[in-house]
Design an enzyme around this catalytic site. Structure first.
Site, PDB file in Angstrom:
ATOM      1  N   ASP A 106     -35.280 -29.329  -1.105  1.00 43.64           N
ATOM      2  CA  ASP A 106     -34.228 -29.043  -2.084  1.00 43.64           C
ATOM      3  C   ASP A 106     -34.879 -28.299  -3.234  1.00 43.64           C
ATOM      4  OD1 ASP A 106     -31.782 -29.098  -3.447  1.00 43.64           O
ATOM      5  OD2 ASP A 106     -32.353 -30.930  -4.496  1.00 43.64           O
ATOM      6  N   HIS A 110     -32.626 -22.645 -11.173  1.00 42.59           N
ATOM      7  CA  HIS A 110     -32.906 -21.924 -12.411  1.00 42.59           C
ATOM      8  C   HIS A 110     -33.910 -20.805 -12.176  1.00 42.59           C
ATOM      9  CE1 HIS A 110     -30.849 -23.788 -15.856  1.00 42.59           C
ATOM     10  NE2 HIS A 110     -30.837 -24.886 -15.127  1.00 42.59           N
ATOM     11  N   SER A 537     -61.733  -3.878 -25.700  1.00 39.46           N
ATOM     12  CA  SER A 537     -61.615  -4.669 -24.450  1.00 39.46           C
ATOM     13  C   SER A 537     -60.976  -6.023 -24.744  1.00 39.46           C
ATOM     14  CB  SER A 537     -62.975  -4.830 -23.774  1.00 39.46           C
ATOM     15  OG  SER A 537     -63.999  -5.177 -24.669  1.00 39.46           O
TER      16      SER A 537
END
Length: 628
Positions: A106, A110, A537
């Protein structure tokens, strides 16, 4: 859309009992997935009385069906699920009917939990896609359908739920079925069975309902008991990903793992996929003793007739049906991380027992989940799906996902957080670079370094714009030059005037900027130089990947740790003023993040002036780069 008719057993003969069926429920939030499975469990008498009694008690506190038992509570086990009335995690339940046993996943509806839905779909044989009869097809319905297709599910039940709320209207049902048929046609499902149901009241769930006299098909349970999805794993060619080299004593060497697909018997020939070495199976050993043969899903140890080099991550295969072995491939990718996917960034790719560094070299396009159209994109964000090319640091053994779900799927792992960043399905190998080989030089890094009498090293300066990186690096290069060392300085601004002039300042462009500079610095390292690199960086992942590009002691990370307030005050190029005024976008420290090093080799703080910092770096460095 293909609708397969339900077939009763002929001549009154009993239907033979079928094997285990793995299925999942999916669809948009509040479409009634948990309630439907709860109804299946109750009406098929697959739930104990004490569990039902607990659901009755919890319904008083959490239920959403007034005085009725809220059957969703049989599945929603988390406190947050019960309070909000939604499914968050994947809930697995086992139950058995007359003709078959089931494991049902199940899954949540959302959007933010789509990654959990993909987890449930990855092992399912059949999908029940629920649609609220009042709402029709929603974006999440389409997204879940597309993911089911991507993950190789070929049998689908379109469960049009909450028919009680539309008066069991045939017209409503037919409109939804027609719309889904048009949407799903490109997804190439093998069969789609549409069933009108009411999970709350049990209509057409376990037995046909008199409330839908216009519907002549099977109930949901009837269909699940009779659908045939058995063929795949054992019909595939033999694949055994080696998980462990078993060496309990000097007289025994075996190769352990779980058979992914196919079967193997004693006396069969097998091949190590990467090396191509062929041998014969002399024994099949299991926990219960020796066996003559093994099939998909069996955990075994193979003893082979020849002593050959095999390690964890190798794959033993059928010599007559071998997988692809390549370091580049095209794939469909579902992104599952809150941080966006960045082409060029190094991730860990896990495929079976293989785990190797990999980069997404190209995002060819993103797929619009509503229309299935292709559209241009630079990155993928959470729950987005795209077609990508991936390059791995070593050859990968795989089958195209369309041919073999178990050896054609992989996950990408974020190297910083160790979280699953994406799930992929391999389309085909890319062989466009197979005619390119490494050329061996007569003069290599060792000879260059000996001539220069120094140990080649990359000095990587990182820090915010205006921190003083370039100024300190210039002073350091002057000191090293005065000592007679051979150096070259790569500066971020200068590189963007030439090699990287095509790159902007998005996150993806910053990743590519550092990747290219790293490759250039490595070439200079091979030339025997001391390479000084000054780049903001900003991302830790790219700085960490630089260490893998070279030897473990060939890169020195130097963090010039100047607070942003001081950088803004200095602002030698006026960049912060422009960024704060909104004239420059994606500026590190203002509207783009900077991830400071956690364990730099050298840490320069704002209390040190330029001369002091350069001298301290030189004092640390000189003993390490002096030629032996």
């Amino acid at each position: 859309m293909i609708i397969k008719p339900f077939k009763e057993a002929s001549d009154g003969e009993p239907t033979p009992r079928r094997g285990l069926l793995r299925l999942l429920t999916c669809g948009s939030v509040d479409d009634g997935k948990s309630t439907l499975i709860g109804r299946l469990l109750v009406d098929s008498k697959s739930i104990f009385q004490d569990q039902l009694s607990a659901a009755e008690r919890d319904s008083v506190r959490y239920g959403t069906n007034e005085e009725e038992v809220d059957l969703a509570l049989l599945l929603d086990g988390l406190e947050a699920e019960r309070e909000q009335g939604i499914t968050i995690d994947v809930a697995y339940r086992f139950f058995a009917a007359r003709n078959r046993s089931f494991i049902v996943a199940d899954t949540p509806g959302h959007e933010q939990y789509t990654r959990n839905m993909a987890t449930g779909a990855s092992t399912a044989d059949l999908a029940i896609i629920l649609v609220d009869a009042r709402k029709g097809l929603l974006t999440q319905t389409k997204r879940h359908s597309f993911i089911c297709s991507l993950l190789g599910i070929r049998d689908v039940v379109l469960a049009v739920n909450k028919m009680d709320l539309v008066g069991y209207s045939r017209e409503t049902f037919d409109l939804i079925v027609e719309a889904y048929g048009k949407f799903a046609q490109p997804l190439e499902f093998g069969s789609v069975i549409a069933i009108p149901i009411s999970g709350r009241f049990g209509a057409n769930v376990v037995s046909p309902s008199p409330l839908t006299p216009w519907y002549e098909g099977p109930s949901l349970l009837d269909h699940l008991e009779h659908v045939d999805v058995s063929a795949e794993a054992n019909a595939q060619p033999f694949r055994l990903p080696v998980q462990l080299v078993s060496r309990p004593h000097s007289d025994f060497r075996g190769y352990s793992g779980t058979v992914a697909t196919g079967s193997v018997a004693r006396g069969d020939d097998v091949v190590v996929a990467k090396s191509g070495r062929q041998t014969v199976v002399s024994k099949i050993v299991t926990f219960d003793g020796e066996r003559e043969e093994a099939a998909a899903g069996d955990s075994i140890t193979l003893v082979l007739g020849d002593e050959i080099d095999i390690a964890r991550g190798d794959v033993l295969v059928d010599p007559q049906d071998r997988p692809a072995v390549a370091d580049q491939f095209a794939c469909k990718l579902i992104w599952m991380d809150d941080d966006p996917m960045l082409p060029g960034r190094s991730y860990l790719l896990k495929c079976g027992t293989q785990k190797i560094p990999a980069r997404i070299t190209t995002l060819k396009h993103q797929i619009d989940i509503n229309t299935l159209d292709q559209r241009a994109a630079r990155t993928l964000r959470l729950n987005e799906i795209g077609i990508c090319n991936i390059s791995t640091s070593a050859s990968l053994v795989f089958d195209p996902y369309a041919h073999n779900r178990r050896t054609g799927s992989f996950i990408l792992i974020d190297r910083s957080t160790n979280a699953t960043a994406g799930a992929g399905m391999i389309l085909f190998p890319l062989r466009r670079a197979t005619n390119i080989h490494h050329h061996d030089h007569l003069i290599g890094k060792t000879q260059h370094a000996t001539l220069k009498q120094q140990k080649p090293t990359i000095l990587w300066f990182t820090g915010l714009s205006g921190s003083g990186k370039s100024t300190i690096a210039n002073q350091l290069e002057k000191i090293l030059h005065d000592f007679g060392y051979h150096t070259f300085l790569l500066d971020g601004d200068n590189i963007r005037h030439g090699l990287n002039r095509d790159l902007g300042f998005t996150d993806a462009d910053r990743v590519e900027n550092i990747r290219r500079v790293g490759e250039v610095a490595k070439l200079m390292l091979d030339a025997g130089l001391i390479v000084i690199c000054c780049f903001i960086s900003p991302f830790r992942a790219e700085r960490d990947s630089l260490r893998e590009l070279v030897g473990p002691d060939e890169l020195v990370e130097i963090f010039v740790d100047t607070p942003i307030e001081d950088c803004i005050q200095r602002d030698p190029k006026g960049l912060y003023a422009a960024a704060l005024a909104g004239k420059i976008k994606n500026f590190t420290g203002v509207d783009s993040p900077y991830e400071p090093p956690e364990r730099p080799d050298i840490h320069i703080r704002k209390s040190e002036d330029v001369t002091e910092a350069a001298s301290r770096i030189a004092a640390w460095l000189l003993p390490r780069i002096k030629s032996a």
